[in-house]
Design an enzyme around this catalytic site. Structure first.
Site, mmCIF file in Angstrom:
data_model
loop_
_atom_site.group_PDB
_atom_site.id
_atom_site.type_symbol
_atom_site.label_atom_id
_atom_site.label_comp_id
_atom_site.label_asym_id
_atom_site.label_seq_id
_atom_site.Cartn_x
_atom_site.Cartn_y
_atom_site.Cartn_z
ATOM 1 N N CYS A 104 0.829 -1.203 0.000
ATOM 2 C CA CYS A 104 0.000 0.000 0.000
ATOM 3 C C CYS A 104 0.868 1.260 0.000
ATOM 4 O O CYS A 104 1.396 1.656 1.039
ATOM 5 C CB CYS A 104 -0.931 -0.043 1.222
ATOM 6 S SG CYS A 104 -1.994 1.380 1.355
ATOM 7 N N CYS A 158 -0.423 4.090 2.141
ATOM 8 C CA CYS A 158 -0.237 3.889 3.592
ATOM 9 C C CYS A 158 1.227 4.093 3.993
ATOM 10 O O CYS A 158 1.516 4.700 5.013
ATOM 11 C CB CYS A 158 -0.620 2.474 4.004
ATOM 12 S SG CYS A 158 -2.154 1.877 3.309
ATOM 13 N N ASP A 159 2.161 3.552 3.202
ATOM 14 C CA ASP A 159 3.550 3.441 3.664
ATOM 15 C C ASP A 159 4.546 4.300 2.889
ATOM 16 O O ASP A 159 5.724 4.366 3.268
ATOM 17 C CB ASP A 159 4.000 1.970 3.599
ATOM 18 C CG ASP A 159 3.155 1.095 4.515
ATOM 19 O OD1 ASP A 159 2.688 1.612 5.543
ATOM 20 O OD2 ASP A 159 2.952 -0.086 4.195
HETATM 21 C C1 LIG Z 1 0.317 -4.860 4.800
HETATM 22 C C2 LIG Z 1 -0.877 -3.933 4.709
HETATM 23 C C3 LIG Z 1 -0.790 -2.664 5.263
HETATM 24 C C4 LIG Z 1 -1.872 -1.804 5.197
HETATM 25 N N1 LIG Z 1 -1.762 -0.577 5.772
HETATM 26 C C5 LIG Z 1 -2.817 0.251 5.760
HETATM 27 C C6 LIG Z 1 -2.743 1.538 6.393
HETATM 28 O O1 LIG Z 1 -1.703 1.930 6.942
HETATM 29 N N2 LIG Z 1 -3.833 2.332 6.329
HETATM 30 C C7 LIG Z 1 -4.999 1.950 5.694
HETATM 31 O O2 LIG Z 1 -5.963 2.710 5.698
HETATM 32 N N3 LIG Z 1 -5.094 0.744 5.096
HETATM 33 C C8 LIG Z 1 -4.044 -0.100 5.109
HETATM 34 N N4 LIG Z 1 -4.137 -1.318 4.487
HETATM 35 C C9 LIG Z 1 -5.400 -1.683 3.827
HETATM 36 C C10 LIG Z 1 -6.429 -2.155 4.901
HETATM 37 O O3 LIG Z 1 -5.826 -3.159 5.674
HETATM 38 C C11 LIG Z 1 -7.694 -2.679 4.255
HETATM 39 O O4 LIG Z 1 -8.242 -1.682 3.415
HETATM 40 C C12 LIG Z 1 -8.735 -3.048 5.324
HETATM 41 O O5 LIG Z 1 -8.203 -3.962 6.258
HETATM 42 C C13 LIG Z 1 -9.957 -3.681 4.679
HETATM 43 O O6 LIG Z 1 -10.834 -3.983 5.706
HETATM 44 P P1 LIG Z 1 -12.014 -5.021 5.515
HETATM 45 O O7 LIG Z 1 -12.823 -4.959 6.761
HETATM 46 O O8 LIG Z 1 -12.717 -4.773 4.241
HETATM 47 O O9 LIG Z 1 -11.352 -6.456 5.337
HETATM 48 P P2 LIG Z 1 -10.044 -7.184 5.879
HETATM 49 O O10 LIG Z 1 -9.233 -6.363 6.768
HETATM 50 O O11 LIG Z 1 -9.432 -7.775 4.661
HETATM 51 O O12 LIG Z 1 -10.678 -8.356 6.758
HETATM 52 C C14 LIG Z 1 -11.392 -9.394 6.165
HETATM 53 C C15 LIG Z 1 -11.939 -10.276 7.271
HETATM 54 O O13 LIG Z 1 -12.803 -11.244 6.682
HETATM 55 C C16 LIG Z 1 -12.548 -12.502 7.286
HETATM 56 N N5 LIG Z 1 -12.992 -13.557 6.357
HETATM 57 C C17 LIG Z 1 -12.610 -13.769 5.075
HETATM 58 N N6 LIG Z 1 -13.220 -14.876 4.591
HETATM 59 C C18 LIG Z 1 -14.017 -15.362 5.597
HETATM 60 C C19 LIG Z 1 -14.900 -16.481 5.738
HETATM 61 N N7 LIG Z 1 -15.105 -17.368 4.743
HETATM 62 N N8 LIG Z 1 -15.537 -16.662 6.929
HETATM 63 C C20 LIG Z 1 -15.362 -15.767 7.950
HETATM 64 N N9 LIG Z 1 -14.552 -14.685 7.866
HETATM 65 C C21 LIG Z 1 -13.879 -14.508 6.712
HETATM 66 C C22 LIG Z 1 -11.056 -12.508 7.590
HETATM 67 O O14 LIG Z 1 -10.751 -13.432 8.606
HETATM 68 C C23 LIG Z 1 -10.884 -11.043 8.046
HETATM 69 O O15 LIG Z 1 -11.156 -10.942 9.417
HETATM 70 C C24 LIG Z 1 -3.079 -2.208 4.537
HETATM 71 C C25 LIG Z 1 -3.160 -3.486 3.980
HETATM 72 C C26 LIG Z 1 -2.079 -4.359 4.055
HETATM 73 C C27 LIG Z 1 -2.177 -5.742 3.471
#
Ligand SMILES: Cc1cc2nc3c(=O)[nH]c(=O)nc-3n(C[C@H](O)[C@H](O)[C@H](O)COP(=O)(O)OP(=O)(O)OC[C@H]3O[C@@H](n4cnc5c(N)ncnc54)[C@H](O)[C@@H]3O)c2cc1C
Length: 314
Positions: free
Chosen positions: A141, A144-145
């Site tokens: 990202c 982010c970084d």
């Molecule tokens: C390394 C990294 C660094 C990042 N840094 C930043 C940052 O500094 N700032 C920022 O704003 N964004 C950052 N992001 C992006 C941010 O993490 C995502 O935009 C955000 O986490 C998305 O949130 P979400 O709730 O949509 O899903 P996610 O965080 O992807 O969570 C998905 C959830 O769904 C669950 N799940 C999936 N399939 C199933 C299933 N079949 N049954 C039950 N549960 C399931 C998983 O266990 C998880 O808990 C970063 C991403 C990465 C990879």
């Protein structure tokens, strides 16, 4: 929980920022939400050491700690958190219909309302030390970084829209940006290509792959191989941004919900409403563009409000 005949109002699949935000809002509307955490409790943010762009944390916060705080906040409003994954869903096409959410070991829930917050997973290169240096120089990202690499040299991998947007953004804050593209052409839109070609500090390496990542405690260098003319380059960088795509976690919804060609859930514009009544989608699973914690949390809130409205009109 097991073989439960009770019909719930709000089951949330996923425990990232969108899932917890949806839970907090749903709980405060007395929808008694249940979160199914999945195999990555806390979601993608638990893999990063530092979040510097989330509102309200002036000195930043670790991803793990941030998600622990989200969980505690949801628990404060009596959200039930189930540490299992959903293996199958059977969605009803009828307004007010009952959706079946089936977990591992044959546990299941029946619910009139379902919020899908299953996020997406970034694609990895699949090379040595890639995971070791995640958050120690390697990132998915740039927004982010990127700031951690101000006035330093970095590399971006990929030839699509995200890679070119990342390279463009980084070129404004970093000294040099190496753009490493596997093919001998970009697949990004023409407008992004034209913009990047004009950048003096972006060095484009076509037909190239990163073969090795070098460093002790932090990323220091990469070895890049040109697979056409077989030349090998060692490049010193502080940051490597992998932008070769994301995979939305939607395989369990295939053939039941409308998905786009990449597998993202399609929602009605400006809402979280999906193609099935009572089913709402929030966060990265319905967002191929922004993919940020704050936008995920925002759409989590929207999903809870959309669900509450849906239930109140039944
Ligand atoms: C390394 C990294 C660094 C990042 N840094 C930043 C940052 O500094 N700032 C920022 O704003 N964004 C950052 N992001 C992006 C941010 O993490 C995502 O935009 C955000 O986490 C998305 O949130 P979400 O709730 O949509 O899903 P996610 O965080 O992807 O969570 C998905 C959830 O769904 C669950 N799940 C999936 N399939 C199933 C299933 N079949 N049954 C039950 N549960 C399931 C998983 O266990 C998880 O808990 C970063 C991403 C990465 C990879």
């Amino acid at each position: 929980m097991s073989l439960n005949e009770k019909i719930y109002n709000c089951i949330i699949i996923g425990s990232g920022p969108s899932g917890y935000s949806a839970a907090i809002y749903a709980a405060r509307y007395d929808l008694n939400p249940i979160i199914i955490e999945g195999n990555q409790p806390g979601g993608q943010l638990t893999t990063t050491n530092n979040i510097d762009n989330y509102l309200g944390f002036p000195i930043g916060i670790s991803g793990k700690y941030f998600m622990e705080k989200c969980k505690k906040q949801a628990e404060r409003f009596n959200t039930i958190i189930v540490n299992k994954s959903v293996v199958k869903v059977i969605l009803s096409n009828k307004k007010g219909g009952i959706h079946h959410i089936i977990l591992e070991e044959k546990h299941f829930f029946k619910s009139r309302g379902l919020i899908i917050a299953t996020g997406s997973s970034p694609k990895y290169l699949g090379i040595d030390k890639e995971k070791k240096f995640m958050g120690l120089g390697i990132s998915f990202c740039a927004t982010c970084d990127g700031f951690f690499h101000k006035e330093k040299n970095v590399a971006v991998i990929g030839g699509g829209d995200t890679a070119l947007e990342d390279a463009n953004y980084l070129s404004n804050i970093c000294k040099k940006v190496y753009l490493i593209v596997r093919k001998n052409y970009f697949i990004a839109s023409k407008i992004l290509q034209n913009r990047i070609l004009k950048k003096k500090n972006v060095i484009i390496l076509f037909c190239s792959n990163v073969k090795q990542i070098i460093g002790d405690h932090f990323l220091e260098k990469i070895i890049v191989v040109n697979h056409k003319n077989k030349t090998i380059n060692t490049i010193s960088i502080s940051g490597l941004f992998i932008a070769i795509g994301h995979i939305p976690n939607t395989y369990i919804f295939k053939n039941q919900l409308n998905l786009d060609e990449r597998g993202y859930i399609i929602v009605n514009k400006g809402t979280t409403i999906t193609s099935i009544p009572g089913v709402f989608a929030a966060g990265d699973v319905q967002d191929p563009i922004y993919r940020q914690a704050i936008t995920s949390a925002g759409t989590g809130c929207m999903a809870a409000l959309d669900l509450e409205k849906y239930l109140s009109l039944l």
